[in-house]
Scaffold this motif. Structure first.
Motif, PDB file in Angstrom:
ATOM      1  N   THR A 150     -33.562  31.796   9.650  1.00  0.00           N
ATOM      2  CA  THR A 150     -32.714  31.374   8.694  1.00  0.00           C
ATOM      3  C   THR A 150     -31.034  32.355   9.016  1.00  0.00           C
ATOM      4  O   THR A 150     -30.104  32.011   8.598  1.00  0.00           O
ATOM      5  N   LEU A 151     -31.260  33.558   9.737  1.00  0.00           N
ATOM      6  CA  LEU A 151     -30.242  34.320  10.024  1.00  0.00           C
ATOM      7  C   LEU A 151     -29.772  34.065  11.452  1.00  0.00           C
ATOM      8  O   LEU A 151     -28.837  34.846  11.846  1.00  0.00           O
ATOM      9  N   THR A 152     -30.987  33.672  12.445  1.00  0.00           N
ATOM     10  CA  THR A 152     -30.464  33.496  13.659  1.00  0.00           C
ATOM     11  C   THR A 152     -29.255  32.739  14.198  1.00  0.00           C
ATOM     12  O   THR A 152     -29.102  31.702  13.373  1.00  0.00           O
ATOM     13  N   PHE A 153     -28.591  32.963  14.958  1.00  0.00           N
ATOM     14  CA  PHE A 153     -27.285  32.226  15.340  1.00  0.00           C
ATOM     15  C   PHE A 153     -27.532  31.919  16.739  1.00  0.00           C
ATOM     16  O   PHE A 153     -27.802  32.626  17.723  1.00  0.00           O
ATOM     17  N   THR A 154     -27.527  30.435  16.734  1.00  0.00           N
ATOM     18  CA  THR A 154     -27.689  29.919  18.127  1.00  0.00           C
ATOM     19  C   THR A 154     -26.491  29.242  18.745  1.00  0.00           C
ATOM     20  O   THR A 154     -26.017  28.181  18.037  1.00  0.00           O
ATOM     21  N   ARG A 155     -26.149  29.423  19.768  1.00  0.00           N
ATOM     22  CA  ARG A 155     -25.012  28.898  20.631  1.00  0.00           C
ATOM     23  C   ARG A 155     -25.499  28.055  21.650  1.00  0.00           C
ATOM     24  O   ARG A 155     -25.776  28.594  22.558  1.00  0.00           O
ATOM     25  N   THR A 156     -25.362  26.716  21.540  1.00  0.00           N
ATOM     26  CA  THR A 156     -25.635  25.810  22.535  1.00  0.00           C
ATOM     27  C   THR A 156     -24.530  25.770  23.529  1.00  0.00           C
ATOM     28  O   THR A 156     -23.315  25.639  22.917  1.00  0.00           O
ATOM     29  N   LEU A 157     -24.668  25.840  24.763  1.00  0.00           N
ATOM     30  CA  LEU A 157     -23.544  25.668  25.989  1.00  0.00           C
ATOM     31  C   LEU A 157     -23.255  24.221  26.403  1.00  0.00           C
ATOM     32  O   LEU A 157     -24.336  23.657  26.702  1.00  0.00           O
ATOM     33  N   THR A 177     -32.327  43.668   3.034  1.00  0.00           N
ATOM     34  CA  THR A 177     -32.050  42.187   3.298  1.00  0.00           C
ATOM     35  C   THR A 177     -30.937  42.089   3.945  1.00  0.00           C
ATOM     36  O   THR A 177     -29.928  42.877   3.645  1.00  0.00           O
ATOM     37  N   TRP A 178     -30.908  41.213   5.035  1.00  0.00           N
ATOM     38  CA  TRP A 178     -29.654  40.783   5.709  1.00  0.00           C
ATOM     39  C   TRP A 178     -29.020  39.545   5.138  1.00  0.00           C
ATOM     40  O   TRP A 178     -30.198  38.487   4.925  1.00  0.00           O
ATOM     41  N   ILE A 179     -27.913  39.242   4.884  1.00  0.00           N
ATOM     42  CA  ILE A 179     -27.445  38.134   4.473  1.00  0.00           C
ATOM     43  C   ILE A 179     -25.933  37.688   5.218  1.00  0.00           C
ATOM     44  O   ILE A 179     -25.243  38.276   5.575  1.00  0.00           O
ATOM     45  N   ASP A 180     -26.210  36.298   5.413  1.00  0.00           N
ATOM     46  CA  ASP A 180     -25.165  35.665   6.132  1.00  0.00           C
ATOM     47  C   ASP A 180     -23.983  35.623   5.122  1.00  0.00           C
ATOM     48  O   ASP A 180     -23.906  35.387   4.004  1.00  0.00           O
ATOM     49  N   PRO A 181     -22.929  35.906   5.606  1.00  0.00           N
ATOM     50  CA  PRO A 181     -21.371  35.938   5.069  1.00  0.00           C
ATOM     51  C   PRO A 181     -20.938  34.504   4.681  1.00  0.00           C
ATOM     52  O   PRO A 181     -19.909  34.555   3.594  1.00  0.00           O
ATOM     53  N   SER A 182     -21.600  33.437   4.846  1.00  0.00           N
ATOM     54  CA  SER A 182     -21.317  32.496   4.384  1.00  0.00           C
ATOM     55  C   SER A 182     -21.686  32.001   3.139  1.00  0.00           C
ATOM     56  O   SER A 182     -21.812  31.024   2.477  1.00  0.00           O
ATOM     57  N   THR A 183     -22.927  32.942   2.654  1.00  0.00           N
ATOM     58  CA  THR A 183     -23.596  32.541   1.373  1.00  0.00           C
ATOM     59  C   THR A 183     -23.045  32.739   0.336  1.00  0.00           C
ATOM     60  O   THR A 183     -21.978  33.606   0.279  1.00  0.00           O
ATOM     61  N   ALA A 184     -23.028  31.800  -0.910  1.00  0.00           N
ATOM     62  CA  ALA A 184     -22.318  31.914  -2.322  1.00  0.00           C
ATOM     63  C   ALA A 184     -22.353  33.323  -2.629  1.00  0.00           C
ATOM     64  O   ALA A 184     -23.621  33.886  -2.874  1.00  0.00           O
ATOM     65  N   GLY A 185     -21.062  33.832  -3.064  1.00  0.00           N
ATOM     66  CA  GLY A 185     -21.113  35.246  -3.605  1.00  0.00           C
ATOM     67  C   GLY A 185     -20.806  36.354  -2.573  1.00  0.00           C
ATOM     68  O   GLY A 185     -20.295  37.249  -2.759  1.00  0.00           O
ATOM     69  N   TYR A 186     -21.200  35.868  -1.327  1.00  0.00           N
ATOM     70  CA  TYR A 186     -20.726  36.807  -0.288  1.00  0.00           C
ATOM     71  C   TYR A 186     -19.471  36.109   0.616  1.00  0.00           C
ATOM     72  O   TYR A 186     -19.393  36.766   1.646  1.00  0.00           O
ATOM     73  N   ASP A 187     -19.115  35.140   0.508  1.00  0.00           N
ATOM     74  CA  ASP A 187     -17.834  34.498   1.139  1.00  0.00           C
ATOM     75  C   ASP A 187     -16.684  35.472   1.045  1.00  0.00           C
ATOM     76  O   ASP A 187     -16.718  35.900  -0.242  1.00  0.00           O
TER      77      ASP A 187
END
Length: 407
Positions: free
Chosen positions: A375-382, A314-324
């Motif tokens: 849930t893991l996609t990062f979207t940057r609006t310009l 699995t892939w986990i966002d680094p802001s997830t609790a326990g992974y921060d």
């Protein structure tokens, strides 16, 4: 007579109307030529800028991948003793007024773009292969947060085999079962098996330049720039070399003569620059080094092995609790166990050209990790002003090879 007048008129040249017509034609042609040249030059600049960010992005990714693939080298095989230990290191005359202490970081604030990272961990760094500091830098041009990376690795090249103590250390030497794997000026990581998780300290020391290896030698003399018999942190706590028990371990992690260990941080700062920061302060003190330009933002994910089969499940966002990063840098048993499950990093760079164009050329949004689900996609609006630049997205999945060997 009539014939003479006609000849005279023909010799009189062009009329005013004819001249004006010619001038108008020349002006129209000049405008057309300049328009073509301007358009061509604009396209040339755009093409050059895009090529520049492609090359810069590839170079940035190369540097990051090289560091990440080596993460944990020199100490991962002794993770039970080393992961999460509080790092103590001193460099003579590195920090005027602070007796040379470099770890824990002695300053009130670290240089940007790593000020937030340092403040979050309170200047105290625990030994770990790599940690993602989610949203820890805020580049001025982007105006949005980027991730930073803390990457630690040795470079001794002796198969990461630690050497056990035979007796407690003195203030100037380590007493080991064997010293054959060490060379003059080597960096030595000393870690203890005694103590509780979260409180285990470890010291970075240096072998005396006059040391000569012998087949039966057990005493490893210490001296040099990174040698210190005791180190005091910002809170006043003192770590002494003689405090290590006879159950401690010594690990070679590199050499000062061109092959030092790599205890680095990477992050995006102002002016779209990717910076590298040496936690051991091997260069100018508290000075980030620019390594690539055109990096607008950097984001990363953890690849985690949930069932200990050596594969990323699995892939986990680094802001997830326990992974921060504040938790992973706490040195607790839970944090160390989490570090063991991290087997890869998914890295994404957003590159941007340096010069704006006259009209919007990228409407966005820019998307990273689009194949991993919403849930893991990062979207940057310009924003409107940001749309006048050209962008490139570079992604890579990087295995942490030393962590993979721990299964």
């Amino acid at each position: 007579m009539n014939q003479s007048l006609l000849t005279h008129k023909r010799k009189g040249g062009f009329s005013l109307i004819e001249l004006m017509v010619v001038i108008a034609i020349v002006l129209v042609m000049s405008l057309a030529i300049f328009g073509v040249m301007s358009t061509s030059e604009g396209k040339k600049r755009s093409l050059t800028s895009v090529n520049d960010i492609n090359q810069s992005g590839n170079f940035a990714l190369f540097q990051l991948e090289k560091a990440l693939r080596n993460a944990g080298s020199g100490f991962s095989q002794s993770y039970a003793q080393s992961f999460g230990c509080k790092l103590f290191a001193s460099q003579k005359q590195a920090v005027p007024g602070n007796t040379g202490v470099v770890l824990p970081f002695p300053g009130a604030a670290m240089a940007e773009p790593f000020k937030t990272v340092n403040a979050t961990v309170g200047g105290i760094y625990m030994l770990a292969p790599m940690i993602i500091a989610s949203g820890a830098t805020k580049p001025g041009m982007s105006g949005s947060t980027s991730d930073a990376l803390i990457v630690m690795a040795g470079s001794a090249g002796y198969g990461e085999v630690p050497t056990a103590f035979t007796n407690v250390a003195t203030s100037t030497q380590l007493n080991l079962q064997s010293t054959l794997s060490f060379n003059p000026n080597d960096f030595v990581l000393v870690a203890d098996e005694a103590g509780s998780a979260g409180s285990l300290p470890c010291m970075i020391e240096q072998v005396d330049s006059g040391y000569t290896a012998g087949s039966n030698a057990t005493a490893l003399p210490l001296a040099g720039t990174y040698y210190a018999s005791s180190i005091k942190d910002k809170g006043g706590a003192i770590r002494n070399l003689i405090d290590f028990s006879n159950n401690a371990l010594a690990m070679g992690i590199g050499n000062s003569a061109g092959n030092p260990p790599s205890f680095q941080m990477f992050g995006v700062g102002d002016n779209n620059v990717l910076f590298q920061y040496d936690l051991l302060q091997g260069g100018a003190y508290d000075t980030p080094i620019p390594i690539a330009d055109g990096v607008f933002e950097m984001h990363a994910l953890y690849g985690v092995d949930t069932n200990n089969d050596g594969l990323v499940d699995t892939w986990i966002d680094p802001s997830t609790a326990g992974y921060d990063y504040a938790t992973l840098e706490s040195g607790t048993v839970a944090a160390n166990n989490t570090l063991l499950t991290i087997k890869a990093i998914r890295l994404g760079l957003i590159m941007r050209t340096s010069l704006p164009e006259k009209a919007p050329v990228t409407t966005g949004p820019l998307v990273l990790f689009s194949d991993l689900g919403t849930t893991l996609t990062f979207t940057r609006t310009l924003a409107a002003a940001e749309q006048n630049y050209r962008y490139r997205i570079i992604e890579s999945t990087i295995p942490l090879r030393n962590s993979l060997l721990l299964n």
